[in-house]
Design a protein around this motif. Structure first.
Motif, PDB file in Angstrom:
ATOM      1  N   MET A 145       0.820  -1.211   0.000  1.00 40.35           N
ATOM      2  CA  MET A 145       0.000   0.000   0.000  1.00 40.35           C
ATOM      3  C   MET A 145       0.861   1.273   0.000  1.00 40.35           C
ATOM      4  SD  MET A 145      -2.944   1.272  -0.186  1.00 40.35           S
ATOM      5  CE  MET A 145      -3.917  -0.209  -0.019  1.00 40.35           C
ATOM      6  N   GLY A 165      -0.952   3.408  -2.580  1.00 43.48           N
ATOM      7  CA  GLY A 165      -2.000   2.668  -3.272  1.00 43.48           C
ATOM      8  C   GLY A 165      -1.730   2.522  -4.758  1.00 43.48           C
ATOM      9  N   GLU A 167      -4.460  11.590  -7.311  1.00 43.68           N
ATOM     10  CA  GLU A 167      -4.885  10.214  -7.043  1.00 43.68           C
ATOM     11  C   GLU A 167      -4.227   9.675  -5.780  1.00 43.68           C
ATOM     12  OE1 GLU A 167      -3.853  11.416  -9.846  1.00 43.68           O
ATOM     13  OE2 GLU A 167      -5.404  11.068 -11.362  1.00 43.68           O
ATOM     14  N   ARG A 214      -5.844  11.172  -2.608  1.00 38.06           N
ATOM     15  CA  ARG A 214      -7.180  10.646  -2.327  1.00 38.06           C
ATOM     16  C   ARG A 214      -7.122   9.336  -1.552  1.00 38.06           C
ATOM     17  NH1 ARG A 214     -11.620  13.015  -4.272  1.00 38.06           N
ATOM     18  NH2 ARG A 214     -12.786  11.162  -3.647  1.00 38.06           N
ATOM     19  N   GLN A 215      -5.970   8.650  -1.600  1.00 31.92           N
ATOM     20  CA  GLN A 215      -5.814   7.403  -0.855  1.00 31.92           C
ATOM     21  C   GLN A 215      -5.585   7.652   0.627  1.00 31.92           C
ATOM     22  OE1 GLN A 215      -6.152   4.693  -3.005  1.00 31.92           O
ATOM     23  NE2 GLN A 215      -6.339   6.347  -4.502  1.00 31.92           N
ATOM     24  N   CYS A 216      -5.299   8.912   0.996  1.00 33.63           N
ATOM     25  CA  CYS A 216      -4.798   9.234   2.333  1.00 33.63           C
ATOM     26  C   CYS A 216      -5.807   9.989   3.184  1.00 33.63           C
ATOM     27  CB  CYS A 216      -3.537  10.095   2.230  1.00 33.63           C
ATOM     28  SG  CYS A 216      -2.211   9.367   1.253  1.00 33.63           S
ATOM     29  N   PRO A 259     -10.508   6.798   2.817  1.00 35.45           N
ATOM     30  CA  PRO A 259      -9.127   6.597   2.374  1.00 35.45           C
ATOM     31  C   PRO A 259      -8.682   5.158   2.609  1.00 35.45           C
ATOM     32  CG  PRO A 259      -9.136   7.592   4.533  1.00 35.45           C
ATOM     33  CD  PRO A 259     -10.581   7.553   4.083  1.00 35.45           C
ATOM     34  N   LYS A 260      -7.701   4.730   1.823  1.00 35.11           N
ATOM     35  CA  LYS A 260      -7.135   3.387   2.016  1.00 35.11           C
ATOM     36  C   LYS A 260      -6.042   3.391   3.079  1.00 35.11           C
ATOM     37  CE  LYS A 260      -8.150   1.756  -2.659  1.00 35.11           C
ATOM     38  NZ  LYS A 260      -7.578   1.253  -3.941  1.00 35.11           N
ATOM     39  N   THR A 303      -8.473  -0.698   6.894  1.00 33.94           N
ATOM     40  CA  THR A 303      -7.677   0.482   6.582  1.00 33.94           C
ATOM     41  C   THR A 303      -6.227   0.267   6.996  1.00 33.94           C
ATOM     42  OG1 THR A 303      -9.610   1.896   6.946  1.00 33.94           O
ATOM     43  CG2 THR A 303      -7.455   2.975   6.937  1.00 33.94           C
TER      44      THR A 303
END
Length: 279
Positions: free
Chosen positions: A1, A61, A71, A74-76, A151-152, A183
């Motif tokens: 990740m 990600g 992008e 946006r994962q965070c 978020p991932k 997560t």
């Protein structure tokens, strides 16, 4: 990740981050520890796109933080060390603003706000002004806000600083629940027992470099199971032993006052760096 290759960042002649290589797997709760000035916050700022990379590569990600910053960001989700909620707005309004910033429509925002406030046990405070909340409730709201856009990866920078032990443990339970729900969590903390309790793996950072990386138990086992502390003049000295019997025998042979205890994660850090985590 999280993929980091040869990450470097300098401020003038000072190398805040000095060649970090790191992989954090999806769903992992990973702790990043070190004394003040070790480079922890600089690393988090780079990973979340708040500070530019000096040299190296970061992917969140699968998205390169330089080539695809929108992008990657946006994962965070980020819970910073200092409380930065709008104290004059309500709990609902703070989450509403965050949802709007991430382009969520009104229906999405309404559903997510209610879901998250139930999740962090703040639904009954939905219309309360933030300035009326206690420190622990504000921390829970900050975690809810960071999760608003799903978020991932959740970055936690000193998430329990300044909280009393009972409230801190409630936040720990919430953090573990977030991780168990899928997560990935990247944690920095000065509370060494926090990392020992929460994290599957720990990295020790010193002078911008990772000096050790393993599970908390493996890092502690590298020293032994039991420790004996004794004062030598004005300095504390610690001896480590594989068994309690060995440690007790050594303690009994000493003329000065000694303390027998289990090895902890701070012992491992001190052994590897000679510095205190809590500084």
């Amino acid at each position: 990740m999280i993929h980091i290759n040869q990450l470097q960042k300098s401020y003038g002649k000072v190398k805040a981050v000095n060649g970090i290589d790191l992989r954090v797997e999806a769903g992992e709760l990973f702790a990043f520890l070190g004394p003040n000035g070790a480079g922890k916050t600089t690393t988090i700022r780079i990973l979340t796109g708040l500070t530019r990379i000096g040299y190296g590569e970061v992917r969140i990600g699968g998205h390169d933080i330089i080539k695809a910053p929108r992008e990657a960001k946006r994962q965070c989700g980020l819970v910073p060390q200092h409380i930065n909620l709008d104290s004059e707005l309500s709990v609902r309004e703070n989450l509403e603003i965050h949802g709007r910033l991430f382009g969520m429509d009104s229906g999405q925002r309404r559903r997510k706000i209610e879901e998250l406030l139930a999740y962090v046990e703040l639904l009954d405070r939905i219309d309360t002004l933030v300035k009326q909340l206690s420190g622990g409730l504000k921390r829970r709201l900050m975690i809810a806000r960071a999760l608003m856009h799903e978020p991932k990866v959740l970055f936690l920078d000193e998430p329990t600083v300044g909280l009393d032990p009972a409230i801190r443990r409630r936040i720990w339970s919430l953090i573990k629940r977030v991780q168990q729900d899928g997560t990935t969590i990247f944690l920095t903390t000065h509370y060494i027992e926090e990392a020992e309790f929460l994290a599957a793996r720990v990295a020790f950072l010193d002078q911008g470099k990772i000096v050790a990386l393993d599970s908390p138990q493996a890092l502690m086992d590298s020293l032994g199971k039991w420790a004996v502390d004794q004062m030598n003049g004005e300095a504390m000295q610690t001896q480590y032993f594989a068994s309690r019997e060995e440690a007790a025998k050594f303690a009994a042979s000493q003329n000065c006052g000694v303390s027998l205890r289990r090895v902890n994660l701070q012992d491992a850090f001190l052994s590897l760096t000679g510095k205190k985590v809590l500084s």
